[in-house]
Design an enzyme around this catalytic site. Structure first.
Site, PDB file in Angstrom:
ATOM      1  N   ARG A 115      64.197   0.225  86.631  1.00 28.29           N
ATOM      2  CA  ARG A 115      64.289  -1.296  86.166  1.00 28.29           C
ATOM      3  C   ARG A 115      64.849  -1.881  87.683  1.00 28.29           C
ATOM      4  O   ARG A 115      65.797  -2.394  87.599  1.00 28.29           O
ATOM      5  CB  ARG A 115      65.521  -1.525  85.301  1.00 28.29           C
ATOM      6  CG  ARG A 115      64.822  -0.841  83.869  1.00 28.29           C
ATOM      7  CD  ARG A 115      65.854  -1.158  82.861  1.00 28.29           C
ATOM      8  NE  ARG A 115      65.120  -1.192  81.437  1.00 28.29           N
ATOM      9  CZ  ARG A 115      65.831  -1.138  80.297  1.00 28.29           C
ATOM     10  NH1 ARG A 115      67.236  -1.459  80.128  1.00 28.29           N
ATOM     11  NH2 ARG A 115      65.012  -1.262  79.232  1.00 28.29           N
ATOM     12  N   GLN A 137      58.907  -4.534  86.697  1.00 26.28           N
ATOM     13  CA  GLN A 137      59.096  -5.107  85.466  1.00 26.28           C
ATOM     14  C   GLN A 137      57.965  -4.966  84.631  1.00 26.28           C
ATOM     15  O   GLN A 137      57.599  -4.859  83.369  1.00 26.28           O
ATOM     16  CB  GLN A 137      59.474  -6.538  85.614  1.00 26.28           C
ATOM     17  CG  GLN A 137      61.141  -6.665  85.927  1.00 26.28           C
ATOM     18  CD  GLN A 137      61.403  -8.427  86.018  1.00 26.28           C
ATOM     19  OE1 GLN A 137      60.786  -9.046  85.942  1.00 26.28           O
ATOM     20  NE2 GLN A 137      62.674  -8.292  86.443  1.00 26.28           N
ATOM     21  N   ASP A 160      57.674  -1.643  82.668  1.00 27.88           N
ATOM     22  CA  ASP A 160      58.682  -1.198  82.031  1.00 27.88           C
ATOM     23  C   ASP A 160      58.566  -1.231  80.706  1.00 27.88           C
ATOM     24  O   ASP A 160      58.678  -2.083  79.999  1.00 27.88           O
ATOM     25  CB  ASP A 160      60.046  -2.348  82.497  1.00 27.88           C
ATOM     26  CG  ASP A 160      61.239  -1.755  81.809  1.00 27.88           C
ATOM     27  OD1 ASP A 160      61.353  -0.678  81.085  1.00 27.88           O
ATOM     28  OD2 ASP A 160      62.444  -2.696  82.239  1.00 27.88           O
ATOM     29  N   SER A 195      61.487  -1.714  78.263  1.00 30.97           N
ATOM     30  CA  SER A 195      61.729  -3.202  77.886  1.00 30.97           C
ATOM     31  C   SER A 195      60.950  -3.772  77.005  1.00 30.97           C
ATOM     32  O   SER A 195      61.240  -4.482  75.817  1.00 30.97           O
ATOM     33  CB  SER A 195      61.832  -3.990  79.221  1.00 30.97           C
ATOM     34  OG  SER A 195      63.067  -3.585  80.002  1.00 30.97           O
ATOM     35  N   TYR A 248      71.511  -0.235  83.448  1.00 31.33           N
ATOM     36  CA  TYR A 248      72.126  -0.150  82.301  1.00 31.33           C
ATOM     37  C   TYR A 248      73.541  -0.214  82.156  1.00 31.33           C
ATOM     38  O   TYR A 248      74.142  -0.360  83.422  1.00 31.33           O
ATOM     39  CB  TYR A 248      71.690   1.506  81.878  1.00 31.33           C
ATOM     40  CG  TYR A 248      70.215   1.699  81.442  1.00 31.33           C
ATOM     41  CD1 TYR A 248      69.495   1.236  80.443  1.00 31.33           C
ATOM     42  CD2 TYR A 248      69.496   2.093  82.615  1.00 31.33           C
ATOM     43  CE1 TYR A 248      67.915   1.544  80.228  1.00 31.33           C
ATOM     44  CE2 TYR A 248      68.124   2.505  82.565  1.00 31.33           C
ATOM     45  CZ  TYR A 248      67.542   2.022  81.317  1.00 31.33           C
ATOM     46  OH  TYR A 248      66.237   2.224  81.358  1.00 31.33           O
TER      47      TYR A 248
END
Length: 523
Positions: free
Chosen positions: A122, A127, A130, A133, A230
């Protein structure tokens, strides 16, 4: 390379790892695309749509595995699917390597390269790849919709002829991607939204979305951010304060959405049975961590239960699959972006660069070796929060001493400026004629008065003081009229210019004042 997508065999899974749109983009990279027959039907993508996009439809999984170099799918592969992998073949899917060690060993023995989409680091550059997500965003949105379906009232408050309806109070525990999506949806529906997270740096994100951040009265501030973006496990003292705060909130909250989950660990228990017992009848709990045991003590994975006091607890684990078309589109785009990085020359040849942080982080087996766990990312996903230093409150004696010292310092500065100004005026007076000194003294006093009247006033109060500025302008006009009759041409010119500027200021001031007064008059 030939890239193929398998049909998902997991019960109830409706997503697909390739869409006709993503296939068109992959073909632009030089790849040929294949899909197993019926792979996209549950997501709304018929085989005919794939054929129209130039995708070859093969009859079964065995034929697809034999015909392709890269296999993509959503759920972790079964033993049979891994068994069909051959030397040098690549598999891209959600793998969850920490929970599937035997799968990694089997893939290593087959000589296949396995890329886990759940291991994409991450960081900002990754992105677009990802997938966690992407799916969490859908899960957070869908959780609020599911809660609204089970909740017996409006989210937004209403005042109607039949009575007043208070707004629903929603608490979101965990402000990751899923939590922020839930916050945005609940706020958009008109609910009074509260949110909590152990990472202090997300408080501004929560408040910017219209929710209220739930602060803890905890002396020892900790940084709850772990490597990879996280949340980190909390200390026992922090957890006790956290549960104490939730117990205080539980009787007031109508809907609770829990999203706290740390990869590779069981879900932390944040909403205990005694909290459920004090919630109002008709309240709803949606546990997005149900697949890993749940954040609520009473959560049953893949089931919706109603407690004795009338609280509905939703333990659904397939929220993204319930929006299969949207989820498939996002997931297929994540894989397409990853394959774009694997095909740097856009010539259809995959280059597996293990020096690339993103590719290395997501690769769990490669060239006959298990490469999990990866090294930590060089760039942190979220900067660690700086601990704010507590300012010690001064005692009354210290406050008085500080004020006295400030007064003495201010007095010294003012006296020093007065003495310096007096010496300068005396120096000028020693050499300048008397007529100049008279004008100079008037000029200095005018500057002083103007500074005190105008410059010391707050900018927000300038307009209400328009009448005072007009009075000062009137004095300027009077002085200019007295100087117009001078015998020196420069004095006459300056006096005329002063008269013109002051008149403009007076007329403009009256016009602005009149317009302001008109704002408060009925039309």
């Amino acid at each position: 390379m030939r890239i193929g997508t398998l049909r998902e065999v997991f019960p109830g899974e409706a997503r697909v790892a390739m869409t006709p749109e993503s296939a068109l983009q992959l073909q632009k990279l030089g790849h040929a695309c294949f899909v197993e027959a019926g792979a996209g039907e549950k997501a709304g993508f018929a085989d005919a749509a794939y054929t129209a996009a130039g995708v070859s439809v093969v009859p079964d999984a065995a034929a697809l595995s034999a015909a392709t170099d890269v296999i993509t799918k959503v759920r972790p592969p079964t033993e049979a699917e891994v068994g069909r992998l051959r030397q040098g073949q690549t598999l891209i899917a959600f793998v969850w390597p920490a929970q599937n060690a035997s799968l990694l060993e089997q893939a290593r023995a087959q000589g296949a390269t396995v890329i886990a989409m759940d291991m994409v680091p991450r960081i900002s550059r990754a992105q677009k790849m990802d997938a966690l997500s992407s799916m969490a965003n859908i899960a957070g949105y869908r959780a609020v919709i599911a809660a609204g379906n089970a909740f017996g009232r409006f989210f937004t408050g209403q005042v109607t002829a039949a009575g007043k309806v208070p707004p629903a109070k929603v608490l979101v525990v965990g402000a990751g991607v899923a939590g922020l999506a839930a916050i945005g949806t609940a706020t958009a529906l008109g609910a009074v939204t509260y949110a909590f997270d152990v990472r202090p740096e997300v408080a501004e994100q929560i408040e910017s979305m219209g929710a209220e951040f739930v602060f803890l009265d905890f002396e020892q501030t900790q940084d709850g951010a772990a490597t990879g973006g996280y949340a980190a496990p909390s200390s026992p003292e922090f957890r006790d304060k956290q549960l104490e705060k939730f117990r205080a909130l539980a009787p007031e909250i109508d809907i609770v959405i829990t999203t706290a989950l740390i990869p590779g660990r069981p879900a932390p228990k944040l909403w205990t049975a005694d909290m459920v017992a004090v919630m109002k009848p008709g309240s709803v709990i949606v546990d997005l961590a149900a697949e890993r045991g749940g954040n609520c003590d009473l959560t049953v994975p893949d089931e919706t239960i109603v407690t004795e006091n009338g609280v509905t607890i939703i333990g659904t684990t397939d929220f993204p699959s319930r929006m299969a078309a949207q989820a498939s589109t996002l997931y297929a785009n994540n894989i397409r972006h990853f394959l774009t990085d694997l095909t740097p020359n856009k010539d259809g040849v995959i280059v597996h660069n293990m020096d690339d942080d993103v590719i290395r982080g997501a690769t769990v087996t490669h060239q006959g070796a298990i490469t999990y766990p990866p090294p930590p990312p060089k760039v942190p996903a979220i900067a660690a929060a700086k601990l704010s230093e507590k300012v010690r409150e001064l005692t009354p004696e210290e406050k008085r001493a500080k004020e006295a010292a400030a007064f003495r310092s201010q007095t010294k500065n003012q006296v020093g400026l007065l003495i310096l100004g007096g010496l300068l005026i005396a120096l000028v007076g020693a050499y300048a004629p008397a007529s100049f000194m008279a004008h100079f003294i008037v000029f200095a006093l005018a500057c002083f008065v103007g500074f005190q009247v105008i410059w010391s006033v707050s900018h927000a109060l300038h307009t209400p003081l328009m009448a005072v500025t007009n009075a000062i302008s009137g004095i300027v006009v009077l002085g200019a009229l007295l100087q117009v009759g001078s015998s020196h041409w420069l004095v006459v010119a300056l006096a005329a210019l002063s008269f013109l500027i002051a008149t403009i200021n007076i007329v403009g001031g009256f016009l602005v004042t009149r317009r302001m007064l008109a704002m408060f008059q009925k039309s």
